[in-house]
Design a protein around this motif. Structure first.
Motif, PDB file in Angstrom:
ATOM      1  N   ASP A   1       0.825  -1.213   0.000  1.00  0.00           N
ATOM      2  CA  ASP A   1       0.000   0.000   0.000  1.00  0.00           C
ATOM      3  C   ASP A   1       0.857   1.260   0.000  1.00  0.00           C
ATOM      4  OD1 ASP A   1      -2.595  -0.826  -0.194  1.00  0.00           O
ATOM      5  OD2 ASP A   1      -3.050  -0.650   1.939  1.00  0.00           O
ATOM      6  N   TYR A   2       2.066   1.163   0.518  1.00  0.00           N
ATOM      7  CA  TYR A   2       2.937   2.320   0.675  1.00  0.00           C
ATOM      8  C   TYR A   2       3.974   2.435  -0.446  1.00  0.00           C
ATOM      9  CZ  TYR A   2       0.947   1.837   5.303  1.00  0.00           C
ATOM     10  OH  TYR A   2       0.077   1.712   6.359  1.00  0.00           O
ATOM     11  N   VAL A   3       3.881   1.556  -1.451  1.00  0.00           N
ATOM     12  CA  VAL A   3       4.912   1.486  -2.482  1.00  0.00           C
ATOM     13  C   VAL A   3       4.285   1.683  -3.861  1.00  0.00           C
ATOM     14  CG1 VAL A   3       6.642  -0.013  -3.554  1.00  0.00           C
ATOM     15  CG2 VAL A   3       6.294  -0.113  -1.092  1.00  0.00           C
ATOM     16  N   LEU A   4       4.765   2.663  -4.596  1.00  0.00           N
ATOM     17  CA  LEU A   4       4.324   2.850  -5.967  1.00  0.00           C
ATOM     18  C   LEU A   4       4.867   1.689  -6.797  1.00  0.00           C
ATOM     19  CD1 LEU A   4       2.842   4.763  -7.901  1.00  0.00           C
ATOM     20  CD2 LEU A   4       5.047   5.873  -8.334  1.00  0.00           C
ATOM     21  N   GLY A   5       4.009   1.011  -7.516  1.00  0.00           N
ATOM     22  CA  GLY A   5       4.447  -0.137  -8.311  1.00  0.00           C
ATOM     23  C   GLY A   5       4.670  -1.381  -7.474  1.00  0.00           C
ATOM     24  N   GLY A   6       3.891  -1.540  -6.405  1.00  0.00           N
ATOM     25  CA  GLY A   6       4.037  -2.709  -5.543  1.00  0.00           C
ATOM     26  C   GLY A   6       3.679  -3.998  -6.266  1.00  0.00           C
ATOM     27  N   ASN A   7       4.428  -5.056  -5.981  1.00  0.00           N
ATOM     28  CA  ASN A   7       4.201  -6.367  -6.601  1.00  0.00           C
ATOM     29  C   ASN A   7       4.150  -7.454  -5.549  1.00  0.00           C
ATOM     30  OD1 ASN A   7       4.354  -5.719  -9.487  1.00  0.00           O
ATOM     31  ND2 ASN A   7       6.478  -5.207  -9.031  1.00  0.00           N
ATOM     32  N   ILE A   8       3.369  -8.490  -5.838  1.00  0.00           N
ATOM     33  CA  ILE A   8       3.317  -9.681  -4.996  1.00  0.00           C
ATOM     34  C   ILE A   8       3.462 -10.893  -5.901  1.00  0.00           C
ATOM     35  CG2 ILE A   8       1.944 -11.061  -3.384  1.00  0.00           C
ATOM     36  CD1 ILE A   8       0.383  -8.448  -2.752  1.00  0.00           C
ATOM     37  N   ASP A   9       4.389 -11.779  -5.566  1.00  0.00           N
ATOM     38  CA  ASP A   9       4.562 -13.046  -6.284  1.00  0.00           C
ATOM     39  C   ASP A   9       4.269 -14.180  -5.320  1.00  0.00           C
ATOM     40  OD1 ASP A   9       5.486 -11.939  -8.747  1.00  0.00           O
ATOM     41  OD2 ASP A   9       7.468 -11.654  -7.847  1.00  0.00           O
ATOM     42  N   ILE A  10       3.561 -15.194  -5.806  1.00  0.00           N
ATOM     43  CA  ILE A  10       3.278 -16.390  -5.016  1.00  0.00           C
ATOM     44  C   ILE A  10       3.923 -17.561  -5.737  1.00  0.00           C
ATOM     45  CG2 ILE A  10       1.486 -17.894  -4.078  1.00  0.00           C
ATOM     46  CD1 ILE A  10      -0.393 -15.396  -4.217  1.00  0.00           C
ATOM     47  N   VAL A  11       4.825 -18.267  -5.034  1.00  0.00           N
ATOM     48  CA  VAL A  11       5.556 -19.386  -5.615  1.00  0.00           C
ATOM     49  C   VAL A  11       5.198 -20.650  -4.840  1.00  0.00           C
ATOM     50  CG1 VAL A  11       7.844 -20.314  -6.134  1.00  0.00           C
ATOM     51  CG2 VAL A  11       7.453 -17.834  -6.243  1.00  0.00           C
ATOM     52  N   ILE A  12       4.661 -21.630  -5.546  1.00  0.00           N
ATOM     53  CA  ILE A  12       4.324 -22.930  -4.948  1.00  0.00           C
ATOM     54  C   ILE A  12       5.440 -23.905  -5.313  1.00  0.00           C
ATOM     55  CG2 ILE A  12       2.620 -24.785  -4.802  1.00  0.00           C
ATOM     56  CD1 ILE A  12       1.497 -22.009  -4.010  1.00  0.00           C
ATOM     57  N   LYS A  13       6.037 -24.528  -4.298  1.00  0.00           N
ATOM     58  CA  LYS A  13       7.140 -25.470  -4.514  1.00  0.00           C
ATOM     59  C   LYS A  13       6.639 -26.890  -4.265  1.00  0.00           C
ATOM     60  CE  LYS A  13      10.496 -22.087  -2.982  1.00  0.00           C
ATOM     61  NZ  LYS A  13      11.512 -21.758  -1.988  1.00  0.00           N
ATOM     62  N   ARG A  14       6.860 -27.763  -5.226  1.00  0.00           N
ATOM     63  CA  ARG A  14       6.441 -29.159  -5.100  1.00  0.00           C
ATOM     64  C   ARG A  14       7.668 -30.068  -5.095  1.00  0.00           C
ATOM     65  NH1 ARG A  14       1.016 -30.356  -5.906  1.00  0.00           N
ATOM     66  NH2 ARG A  14      -0.239 -28.661  -6.700  1.00  0.00           N
ATOM     67  N   GLU A  15       7.550 -31.203  -4.429  1.00  0.00           N
ATOM     68  CA  GLU A  15       8.660 -32.146  -4.410  1.00  0.00           C
ATOM     69  C   GLU A  15       8.611 -33.032  -5.653  1.00  0.00           C
ATOM     70  OE1 GLU A  15       6.615 -35.678  -1.730  1.00  0.00           O
ATOM     71  OE2 GLU A  15       8.276 -34.540  -0.899  1.00  0.00           O
ATOM     72  N   ASN A  16       9.769 -33.462  -6.077  1.00  0.00           N
ATOM     73  CA  ASN A  16       9.901 -34.432  -7.159  1.00  0.00           C
ATOM     74  C   ASN A  16       9.110 -34.094  -8.412  1.00  0.00           C
ATOM     75  OD1 ASN A  16      11.510 -35.990  -5.431  1.00  0.00           O
ATOM     76  ND2 ASN A  16       9.707 -37.019  -4.613  1.00  0.00           N
ATOM     77  N   PHE A  17       9.017 -32.813  -8.753  1.00  0.00           N
ATOM     78  CA  PHE A  17       8.318 -32.445  -9.971  1.00  0.00           C
ATOM     79  C   PHE A  17       9.312 -32.346 -11.110  1.00  0.00           C
ATOM     80  CE2 PHE A  17       6.972 -29.050 -12.926  1.00  0.00           C
ATOM     81  CZ  PHE A  17       5.969 -29.779 -13.556  1.00  0.00           C
ATOM     82  N   LEU A  18       9.104 -33.169 -12.113  1.00  0.00           N
ATOM     83  CA  LEU A  18       9.918 -33.110 -13.315  1.00  0.00           C
ATOM     84  C   LEU A  18       9.002 -32.742 -14.470  1.00  0.00           C
ATOM     85  CD1 LEU A  18      11.981 -36.382 -12.776  1.00  0.00           C
ATOM     86  CD2 LEU A  18      12.745 -34.041 -12.383  1.00  0.00           C
ATOM     87  N   PRO A  19       9.275 -31.643 -15.143  1.00  0.00           N
ATOM     88  CA  PRO A  19       8.415 -31.246 -16.263  1.00  0.00           C
ATOM     89  C   PRO A  19       8.253 -32.384 -17.264  1.00  0.00           C
ATOM     90  CG  PRO A  19      10.000 -29.529 -15.771  1.00  0.00           C
ATOM     91  CD  PRO A  19      10.376 -30.722 -14.934  1.00  0.00           C
ATOM     92  N   GLY A  20       7.023 -32.558 -17.743  1.00  0.00           N
ATOM     93  CA  GLY A  20       6.738 -33.592 -18.731  1.00  0.00           C
ATOM     94  C   GLY A  20       6.399 -34.951 -18.150  1.00  0.00           C
ATOM     95  N   THR A  21       6.446 -35.108 -16.819  1.00  0.00           N
ATOM     96  CA  THR A  21       6.155 -36.414 -16.223  1.00  0.00           C
ATOM     97  C   THR A  21       4.688 -36.590 -15.881  1.00  0.00           C
ATOM     98  OG1 THR A  21       6.574 -35.642 -13.971  1.00  0.00           O
ATOM     99  CG2 THR A  21       8.465 -36.531 -15.201  1.00  0.00           C
ATOM    100  N   GLY A  22       3.939 -35.506 -15.901  1.00  0.00           N
ATOM    101  CA  GLY A  22       2.520 -35.600 -15.569  1.00  0.00           C
ATOM    102  C   GLY A  22       2.243 -35.722 -14.082  1.00  0.00           C
TER     103      GLY A  22
END
Length: 139
Positions: free
Chosen positions: A35-56
């Protein structure tokens, strides 16, 4: 010096909450901070175990961490004092009840806070962990 039973407080939290409740709490804290910052940003990062792209396996891999990152004012001395005070009234006008940190512990084993903030002496950093049985480690 007062003592509080953290496990007792966590156990007494209303059962109508879900694991999403502390995430909403964290995002609301970030919204307050930007609220006090011009151009404020929020990022949400979800971390999963044993995730290999393309494995489904993405949808079934266990979540091992969630980072809420913002470029707001940081976890100031006033915020830290409020954090250390059960049922603090610091954010009462914004609907805060002063026990959000206990909501995290209902659903997560431990939480780490990392923050940078400005003081009259310059940029400061604060890092600490808290949990049901962890002692607070201030930096």
């Amino acid at each position: 010096m007062s003592k509080i039973n953290i496990e007792g407080i966590v156990k007494d939290i209303n059962v109508r909450t879900t694991y999403l409740t502390p995430l909403v709490e964290a995002v609301c804290n970030s919204i307050d901070a930007i609220d006090y910052v011009l151009g404020g940003n929020i990022d949400i990062v979800i971390k999963r175990e044993n995730f290999l792209p393309g494995t489904g396996t993405r949808a079934t891999a266990n979540i091992i961490g969630i980072d809420i990152i913002d470029n707001g004012v940081g976890f100031t001395e006033e915020d830290r004092e409020s954090f250390d005070t059960y049922k603090s009234g610091l954010k009462a006008t914004q609907g805060g009840k002063g026990f959000g940190r206990f909501m995290y512990l209902k659903y997560f084993n431990d939480v780490t806070i990392e923050s940078a903030y400005h003081t009259k002496d310059g940029m400061m950093e604060r890092t600490f962990r808290f949990g049901k049985k962890l002692s607070l480690k201030k930096k």
